[in-house]
Enzyme design. Structure first.
Site, short mmCIF file in Angstrom:
data_model
loop_
_atom_site.label_atom_id
_atom_site.label_comp_id
_atom_site.label_asym_id
_atom_site.label_seq_id
_atom_site.Cartn_x
_atom_site.Cartn_y
_atom_site.Cartn_z
N ARG A 143 5.27 -13.15 9.41
CA ARG A 143 5.94 -11.89 9.09
C ARG A 143 7.27 -11.82 9.82
O ARG A 143 7.51 -12.52 10.80
CB ARG A 143 5.06 -10.69 9.42
CG ARG A 143 4.74 -10.51 10.90
CD ARG A 143 4.08 -9.16 11.18
NE ARG A 143 3.00 -8.86 10.25
CZ ARG A 143 2.96 -7.75 9.51
NH1 ARG A 143 3.91 -6.86 9.56
NH2 ARG A 143 1.95 -7.53 8.71
N LYS B 269 4.28 0.30 10.27
CA LYS B 269 4.31 1.50 9.44
C LYS B 269 3.81 2.71 10.21
O LYS B 269 4.30 3.82 10.03
CB LYS B 269 3.40 1.31 8.23
CG LYS B 269 4.09 0.80 7.00
CD LYS B 269 3.14 1.00 5.83
CE LYS B 269 3.43 0.02 4.73
NZ LYS B 269 2.35 0.01 3.74
N GLU C 245 0.87 -1.17 0.00
CA GLU C 245 0.00 0.00 0.00
C GLU C 245 0.91 1.23 0.00
O GLU C 245 1.82 1.31 0.84
CB GLU C 245 -0.89 0.01 1.25
CG GLU C 245 -1.84 1.18 1.21
CD GLU C 245 -2.82 1.25 2.39
OE1 GLU C 245 -2.84 0.33 3.23
OE2 GLU C 245 -3.53 2.27 2.44
P1 ATP Z 1 -0.36 -2.19 6.98
O1 ATP Z 1 -0.48 -2.78 8.33
O2 ATP Z 1 -0.38 -0.70 6.93
O3 ATP Z 1 -1.16 -2.88 5.91
P2 ATP Z 1 1.84 -3.60 5.91
O4 ATP Z 1 3.17 -3.63 6.55
O5 ATP Z 1 1.01 -4.82 5.81
O6 ATP Z 1 1.13 -2.46 6.65
P3 ATP Z 1 1.65 -3.37 3.07
O7 ATP Z 1 2.09 -2.26 2.20
O8 ATP Z 1 0.23 -3.76 3.01
O9 ATP Z 1 2.04 -2.95 4.52
O10 ATP Z 1 2.57 -4.65 2.85
C1 ATP Z 1 2.87 -5.17 1.59
C2 ATP Z 1 3.20 -6.61 1.71
O11 ATP Z 1 4.31 -6.79 2.57
C3 ATP Z 1 2.05 -7.40 2.31
O12 ATP Z 1 1.88 -8.58 1.56
C4 ATP Z 1 2.50 -7.70 3.71
O13 ATP Z 1 1.98 -8.90 4.16
C5 ATP Z 1 4.02 -7.76 3.56
N1 ATP Z 1 4.66 -7.42 4.82
C6 ATP Z 1 4.48 -6.32 5.55
N2 ATP Z 1 5.20 -6.37 6.69
C7 ATP Z 1 5.87 -7.53 6.68
C8 ATP Z 1 6.78 -8.18 7.57
N3 ATP Z 1 7.14 -7.62 8.72
N4 ATP Z 1 7.27 -9.38 7.22
C9 ATP Z 1 6.91 -9.96 6.06
N5 ATP Z 1 6.07 -9.41 5.18
C10 ATP Z 1 5.54 -8.21 5.47
#
Ligand code: ATP
Ligand code: MG
Length: 559
Positions: A265, A275, A39
């Site tokens: 994650r 974030k 996002e």
């Molecule tokens: P939000 O909680 O704001 O959605 P987010 O960290 O999930 O934040 P995204 O931009 O939606 O942000 O994440 C993009 C992709 O990265 C998603 O598929 C998410 O699952 C993955 N992702 C985010 N944080 C992690 C993490 N700590 N470890 C592994 N994958 C992650």
């Protein structure tokens, strides 16, 4: 490109095992197609790197494709700055989406039409409860929800209201489109989840074309299906959303049937990867922007001197699991040390200079001594380092009253100057306040290059620079941004996470170093030239320390 197969002895992670089975069974015609769906509401961090490496990596392993898809369906937090930073960071990490960059917001019309279909099929309705009421009606983990009084609106009325939602006739929060599933489902995500909401907020790409926006749980499966994604890899918190993911695909005539697979994650000790928290650090000015070298963002790590190779190796080394765990940040530091050890040129730099006058060295004489550029790389060659009568050594390499295990310079003691000579301290000169201001030493001309013909070998070898030739520089020494092993949203930052050392002296070969150049400062650590650096005003970021044996000894002595 390696193509793992089930019979091979290489152990695959559970996702690759699953993909390998699907390929073997010719599911989707043996095709593998993944996506990375950020996002654009913040900068990417090291957790995203895990997801990027996994999605692009799995696709590459099976000669498949990976899309970059912006999940831009919440206009209130998304910006073009974030989007551009994401593209830059994915590229920098070393991955390429070719021409496959997509935006969920480009599917708005299709998502709308599919919703009309759901209404017609009796699978969706317009609800006019307030957000608070919807929450109340939803029930809890132990109690079933209640049906909304609007749940049985006619198809005709629903179509009319939904069209008027799109036309902008209503205020935010007055109506939502909900799936009609089961308010008593044990899975709260299935209790008539919201599909579309009204948001009178301009979108950074679509402007005010839309005033209704799809929810993630609705937009995501359909976006995956439109792009012919085969394996939709996401983090564990979406496990309970999978039934909804599948429900959307079952109820609609979508062009393909992706499957969602969840993985743990990345959590890192002493690091926040939320974030929201990272955004707060930036907006409250607690750090100097998203690319502050203390940030766990990819732009911060890049500025700090991390290489894409080190980050990819780190992501490989942590593996992919089904259970959440915390990875020690030392493992990330190990990955960068390992990489920089192989690739970075060694140089001599003195962070806190102490003047040394070699009394028996001729005034006005300069020698050019040979120094090895990188002992790990035979092709890296040597360079010339000037030596003269007045030098700088590190303040902490001298002790007037050395403790027992301190082997560096002290009155009457001999040490080796790297690539140069053995010197012996003959006199300590103090300033008016009684601080050590200068050392007087003698050198042994027979030890040129750092070896003695009589086999004598001092216990310590010090780095140094020639005072007349050295270049002044600033060093920014970074430490952990958080002192707590498991920081949360309320944790305060480590007040000593940045120490600026303004009066360094570095060897003259660094005079023309450019932002991004990386070096090992011998005996101190790995450094890279910061973006703020200019000729005449060099600035170095400490990427990571070397393991300092003395610091370890000192620590164990204190215990
Ligand atoms: P939000 O909680 O704001 O959605 P987010 O960290 O999930 O934040 P995204 O931009 O939606 O942000 O994440 C993009 C992709 O990265 C998603 O598929 C998410 O699952 C993955 N992702 C985010 N944080 C992690 C993490 N700590 N470890 C592994 N994958 C992650
Ligand atoms: Mg997300």
């Amino acid at each position: 490109m390696k193509v793992p197969d089930l019979e091979s002895t290489v152990s695959l992670d559970f996702i690759r095992e699953r993909v390998a089975e699907d390929v073997k069974a010719s599911k989707n015609g043996g095709r593998v197609h993944t996506r990375f769906p950020p996002e654009p509401n913040g900068y990417l961090h090291i957790g995203h790197a895990k997801s990027i490496c996994l999605n692009f990596g799995v696709a590459a392993d099976y000669n498949g494709l990976c899309n970059l898809r912006f999940d831009d369906t919440n206009p209130s937090k998304e910006t073009v700055e974030f989007e551009e930073s994401i593209q830059r960071d994915v590229r920098w990490l070393g991955f390429d989406w070719d021409d496959r960059m997509y935006y969920a917001s480009d599917y708005s019309e299709q998502l709308y039409q599919y919703s009309v279909q759901l209404i017609k099929d009796g699978n969706a309705y317009v609800d006019s409860l307030s957000a608070d009421e919807i929450r109340e009606y939803r029930g809890t983990l132990t109690q079933p929800g209640k049906n909304s009084p609007y749940r049985n609106r006619s198809v005709k009325e629903n179509l009319d209201l939904f069209e008027r939602m799109r036309a902008g006739e209503f205020e935010d929060g007055t109506h939502v489109l909900r799936a009609k599933i089961d308010m008593a489902s044990p899975n709260i995500n299935m209790r008539d989840p919201v599909l579309f909401r009204i948001m009178n907020v301009p979108h950074y790409r679509q402007g005010s074309k839309w005033v209704i926006y799809p929810m993630y749980d609705y937009a995501h499966p359909i976006s995956d299906a439109i792009e012919n994604i085969t394996h939709s890899l996401c983090t564990l918190e979406f496990e309970d959303h999978r039934p909804l993911y599948d429900w959307c695909l079952e109820k609609l005539p979508v062009p393909s049937r992706p499957v969602q697979i969840e993985f743990a994650r990345l959590n890192l000790s002493y690091t926040v990867l939320s974030k929201r928290k990272l955004l707060t650090l930036v907006t409250e000015g607690l750090v100097n922007g998203w690319d502050d070298p203390r940030m766990p963002t990819l732009s911060g790590l890049r500025r700090r001197g991390y290489t894409p190779e080190a980050i990819r190796n780190f992501c490989d080394s942590i593996g992919v699991a089904k259970r959440d765990a915390i990875v020690d940040v030392a493992q990330l530091e190990h990955a960068i040390r390992d990489d920089l050890n192989k690739r970075s040129q060694r140089v001599m730099a003195v962070l806190r200079p102490l003047r040394v006058v070699i009394e028996n060295y001729p005034e006005g004489q300069t020698e050019e001594l040979d120094a090895v550029n990188n002992p790990e790389d035979a092709n890296a060659g040597t360079r010339k380092v000037p030596f003269s009568r007045v030098l700088y050594i590190e303040q902490e390499d001298f002790r007037e009253n050395p403790p027992k295990q301190f082997f560096r310079l002290a009155p009457g003691r001999e040490v080796r100057l790297r690539y140069a000579y053995f010197i012996t301290c003959t006199q300590v000169v103090k300033d008016a306040a009684g601080n050590v201001a200068e050392l007087r030493c003698t050198y042994d001309p027979a030890t040129r290059g750092g070896d003695s013909p009589d086999g004598r070998s001092p216990k310590a070898t010090l780095h140094w620079v020639s005072a007349a030739h050295a270049v002044p520089a600033e060093a920014r020494l970074y430490d952990r941004l958080f002192n707590e092993e498991r920081p949360d949203n309320d944790s305060r930052i480590n007040p000593s996470s940045l120490e600026v050392v303004g009066s360094c002296q570095v060897e003259p070969s660094l005079k023309s170093a450019k932002p991004g150049d990386r070096f090992q400062f011998e005996r101190i650590g790995y450094f890279c030239v910061d973006l703020d650096s200019k000729p005449g005003a060099l600035v170095f970021n400490r990427t990571v320390t070397l393991r300092d044996t003395w610091a370890k000894i000192e620590k164990s002595l204190k215990k």
